[in-house]
Design a protein around this motif. Structure first.
Motif, mmCIF file in Angstrom:
data_model
loop_
_atom_site.group_PDB
_atom_site.id
_atom_site.type_symbol
_atom_site.label_atom_id
_atom_site.label_comp_id
_atom_site.label_asym_id
_atom_site.label_seq_id
_atom_site.Cartn_x
_atom_site.Cartn_y
_atom_site.Cartn_z
ATOM 1 N N LYS A 196 -3.204 -0.699 -8.746
ATOM 2 C CA LYS A 196 -4.055 0.502 -8.768
ATOM 3 C C LYS A 196 -3.152 1.721 -8.991
ATOM 4 O O LYS A 196 -2.398 2.109 -8.103
ATOM 5 C CB LYS A 196 -4.819 0.633 -7.455
ATOM 6 N N LEU A 197 -3.280 2.299 -10.184
ATOM 7 C CA LEU A 197 -2.450 3.448 -10.527
ATOM 8 C C LEU A 197 -3.272 4.735 -10.469
ATOM 9 O O LEU A 197 -4.470 4.716 -10.727
ATOM 10 C CB LEU A 197 -1.883 3.279 -11.946
ATOM 11 N N PRO A 198 -2.613 5.864 -10.156
ATOM 12 C CA PRO A 198 -3.342 7.141 -10.207
ATOM 13 C C PRO A 198 -3.769 7.439 -11.640
ATOM 14 O O PRO A 198 -3.125 6.991 -12.588
ATOM 15 C CB PRO A 198 -2.316 8.168 -9.712
ATOM 16 N N ASP A 199 -4.864 8.173 -11.789
ATOM 17 C CA ASP A 199 -5.430 8.445 -13.110
ATOM 18 C C ASP A 199 -4.415 9.002 -14.099
ATOM 19 O O ASP A 199 -4.417 8.650 -15.265
ATOM 20 C CB ASP A 199 -6.593 9.439 -12.989
ATOM 21 N N TYR A 200 -3.507 9.860 -13.609
ATOM 22 C CA TYR A 200 -2.595 10.514 -14.543
ATOM 23 C C TYR A 200 -1.551 9.567 -15.124
ATOM 24 O O TYR A 200 -0.818 9.917 -16.040
ATOM 25 C CB TYR A 200 -1.924 11.739 -13.889
ATOM 26 N N LEU A 201 -1.477 8.343 -14.595
ATOM 27 C CA LEU A 201 -0.518 7.375 -15.133
ATOM 28 C C LEU A 201 -1.171 6.312 -16.000
ATOM 29 O O LEU A 201 -0.485 5.483 -16.578
ATOM 30 C CB LEU A 201 0.213 6.675 -13.990
ATOM 31 N N GLY A 250 -0.455 -5.845 -8.066
ATOM 32 C CA GLY A 250 -1.454 -5.749 -7.009
ATOM 33 C C GLY A 250 -1.221 -4.617 -6.026
ATOM 34 O O GLY A 250 -1.939 -4.487 -5.037
ATOM 35 N N ALA A 251 -0.212 -3.786 -6.274
ATOM 36 C CA ALA A 251 0.100 -2.687 -5.348
ATOM 37 C C ALA A 251 -0.899 -1.540 -5.493
ATOM 38 O O ALA A 251 -1.482 -1.344 -6.559
ATOM 39 C CB ALA A 251 1.513 -2.173 -5.597
ATOM 40 N N ASN A 252 -1.088 -0.806 -4.406
ATOM 41 C CA ASN A 252 -1.994 0.344 -4.411
ATOM 42 C C ASN A 252 -1.182 1.629 -4.510
ATOM 43 O O ASN A 252 -0.512 2.018 -3.554
ATOM 44 C CB ASN A 252 -2.835 0.336 -3.130
ATOM 45 N N ASP A 309 0.850 -1.192 0.000
ATOM 46 C CA ASP A 309 0.000 0.000 0.000
ATOM 47 C C ASP A 309 0.881 1.235 0.000
ATOM 48 O O ASP A 309 1.469 1.596 1.005
ATOM 49 C CB ASP A 309 -0.905 -0.004 1.237
ATOM 50 N N LEU A 310 0.983 1.868 -1.173
ATOM 51 C CA LEU A 310 1.819 3.061 -1.321
ATOM 52 C C LEU A 310 0.955 4.308 -1.451
ATOM 53 O O LEU A 310 1.449 5.384 -1.764
ATOM 54 C CB LEU A 310 2.701 2.928 -2.569
#
Length: 86
Positions: free
Chosen positions: A80-85, A56-58, A38-39
């Motif tokens: 789970k990547l941030p939208d901008y990536l 599977g990382a956040n 969880d990052l």
């Protein structure tokens, strides 16, 4: 165990950024096993993520990460990547 203290690495990296690189330490997560880690909310500006396993990382709400940083990292459909990536 993952063999390293992610929380401590991120805390040191945050300090490194906040002190204009005078204090703390740049995060070196190259080849690290960050699967399901969880990052979320971390500022990973300048962190070394070369060949890190991010399956599977956040990484939601993560700031400072570039596509270049993630180019050689392993991600999967569960990362789970941030939208901008995306």
């Amino acid at each position: 165990g993952k063999g390293f203290d992610l929380k401590n690495i991120l805390a040191e990296h945050k300090l490194w950024l906040e002190t204009d690189f005078k204090g703390g330490k740049r995060a070196d997560l190259s080849e690290a096993d960050l699967s399901r880690a969880d990052l979320s909310g971390a500022n990973l500006s300048g962190a070394n993520l070369r060949r890190a396993d991010l399956s599977g990382a956040n990484l939601l709400d993560v700031t400072g990460v570039t596509k270049e940083q993630l180019a050689s990292a392993r991600t999967d459909d569960d990362t789970k990547l941030p939208d901008y990536l995306k």
